[in-house]
Write a protein that holds these residues in place. Structure first.
Motif, PDB file in Angstrom:
ATOM      1  N   MET A  23       6.958  43.230  32.493  1.00  0.00           N
ATOM      2  CA  MET A  23       6.290  42.062  33.041  1.00  0.00           C
ATOM      3  C   MET A  23       7.324  40.991  33.391  1.00  0.00           C
ATOM      4  O   MET A  23       8.268  40.759  32.639  1.00  0.00           O
ATOM      5  CB  MET A  23       5.288  41.523  32.030  1.00  0.00           C
ATOM      6  CG  MET A  23       4.517  40.353  32.525  1.00  0.00           C
ATOM      7  SD  MET A  23       3.001  40.200  31.589  1.00  0.00           S
ATOM      8  CE  MET A  23       2.325  38.820  32.410  1.00  0.00           C
ATOM      9  N   THR A  24       7.133  40.353  34.510  1.00  0.00           N
ATOM     10  CA  THR A  24       8.060  39.330  34.977  1.00  0.00           C
ATOM     11  C   THR A  24       7.914  38.046  34.168  1.00  0.00           C
ATOM     12  O   THR A  24       6.802  37.557  33.951  1.00  0.00           O
ATOM     13  CB  THR A  24       7.811  39.020  36.462  1.00  0.00           C
ATOM     14  OG1 THR A  24       7.986  40.212  37.204  1.00  0.00           O
ATOM     15  CG2 THR A  24       8.758  37.959  36.961  1.00  0.00           C
ATOM     16  N   ARG A  25       9.024  37.527  33.748  1.00  0.00           N
ATOM     17  CA  ARG A  25       9.057  36.256  33.022  1.00  0.00           C
ATOM     18  C   ARG A  25       8.891  35.107  34.021  1.00  0.00           C
ATOM     19  O   ARG A  25       9.500  35.115  35.087  1.00  0.00           O
ATOM     20  CB  ARG A  25      10.403  36.156  32.310  1.00  0.00           C
ATOM     21  CG  ARG A  25      10.492  35.053  31.322  1.00  0.00           C
ATOM     22  CD  ARG A  25      11.774  35.239  30.485  1.00  0.00           C
ATOM     23  NE  ARG A  25      12.268  33.927  30.175  1.00  0.00           N
ATOM     24  CZ  ARG A  25      13.455  33.451  30.489  1.00  0.00           C
ATOM     25  NH1 ARG A  25      14.317  34.203  31.117  1.00  0.00           N
ATOM     26  NH2 ARG A  25      13.805  32.232  30.165  1.00  0.00           N
ATOM     27  N   GLU A  65      13.139  36.114  39.047  1.00  0.00           N
ATOM     28  CA  GLU A  65      13.520  37.174  39.984  1.00  0.00           C
ATOM     29  C   GLU A  65      14.360  36.599  41.115  1.00  0.00           C
ATOM     30  O   GLU A  65      14.115  36.872  42.294  1.00  0.00           O
ATOM     31  CB  GLU A  65      12.268  37.865  40.532  1.00  0.00           C
ATOM     32  CG  GLU A  65      11.455  38.571  39.470  1.00  0.00           C
ATOM     33  CD  GLU A  65      10.188  39.218  40.017  1.00  0.00           C
ATOM     34  OE1 GLU A  65       9.901  39.102  41.235  1.00  0.00           O
ATOM     35  OE2 GLU A  65       9.470  39.845  39.211  1.00  0.00           O
ATOM     36  N   LYS A 108       7.409  33.693  45.278  1.00  0.00           N
ATOM     37  CA  LYS A 108       7.646  33.796  43.835  1.00  0.00           C
ATOM     38  C   LYS A 108       7.834  32.439  43.165  1.00  0.00           C
ATOM     39  O   LYS A 108       8.251  32.360  42.020  1.00  0.00           O
ATOM     40  CB  LYS A 108       8.861  34.690  43.574  1.00  0.00           C
ATOM     41  CG  LYS A 108       8.623  36.126  44.027  1.00  0.00           C
ATOM     42  CD  LYS A 108       9.808  36.997  43.765  1.00  0.00           C
ATOM     43  CE  LYS A 108       9.516  38.420  44.248  1.00  0.00           C
ATOM     44  NZ  LYS A 108      10.581  39.340  43.877  1.00  0.00           N
ATOM     45  N   ALA A 148       9.176  32.895  39.267  1.00  0.00           N
ATOM     46  CA  ALA A 148       9.451  34.166  38.604  1.00  0.00           C
ATOM     47  C   ALA A 148      10.942  34.252  38.331  1.00  0.00           C
ATOM     48  O   ALA A 148      11.755  33.763  39.121  1.00  0.00           O
ATOM     49  CB  ALA A 148       8.999  35.322  39.486  1.00  0.00           C
TER      50      ALA A 148
END
Length: 132
Positions: A1-3, A21, A51, A19
């Motif tokens: 899961m993306t933080r 990312e 994002k 995100a």
């Protein structure tokens, strides 16, 4: 899961979420970044625009510039939160506004050819006279 990371302006009137990312991170020494931040350079992290979002305080935003590229500041304290760049497809997050620590770190210095003469770069990161 993306933080999900949180960022805020100085007075905390505007909060954003991003995100963890980021596609890249650099230290920009161009004169515009120096003027915007009032410092020798601006550490920034690039992320796809989908994002990142304003989470709270959108009524306090001040947008400088025209679409598709512009700068999002807090209208109360003036903090630069991020710039929308690359025809509205990316955001350049001002890393100093992040509350949470991102997994990315700046990998190089850009626009060193126009850096402040009074500032000396003392790290071993690659340096580019313009963008990389």
């Amino acid at each position: 899961m993306t933080r999900i990371l949180t960022g805020q302006c100085r007075c905390r009137a505007v909060t954003y979420e991003a995100a963890d990312e980021f596609a890249y991170a650099v230290n920009c020494h161009c004169s515009n970044c120096r003027r915007t931040t009032g410092s020798a350079f601006k550490p920034l992290a690039g992320i796809a625009i989908e994002k990142i979002k304003i989470a709270a305080g959108s009524e306090n935003l001040m947008v400088y510039g025209d679409e598709p590229d512009n700068y999002l500041h807090c209208g109360k304290c003036g903090s630069l939160l991020y710039a929308v760049v690359k025809n509205g497809t990316y955001a350049h997050v001002t890393m100093g506004t992040l509350v949470d620590t991102p997994s990315i770190r700046p990998t190089h210095h850009v626009f060193v050819g126009s850096k402040a003469e009074w500032f000396e770069i003392t790290d071993d990161l690659p340096q580019y006279d313009e963008s990389d």
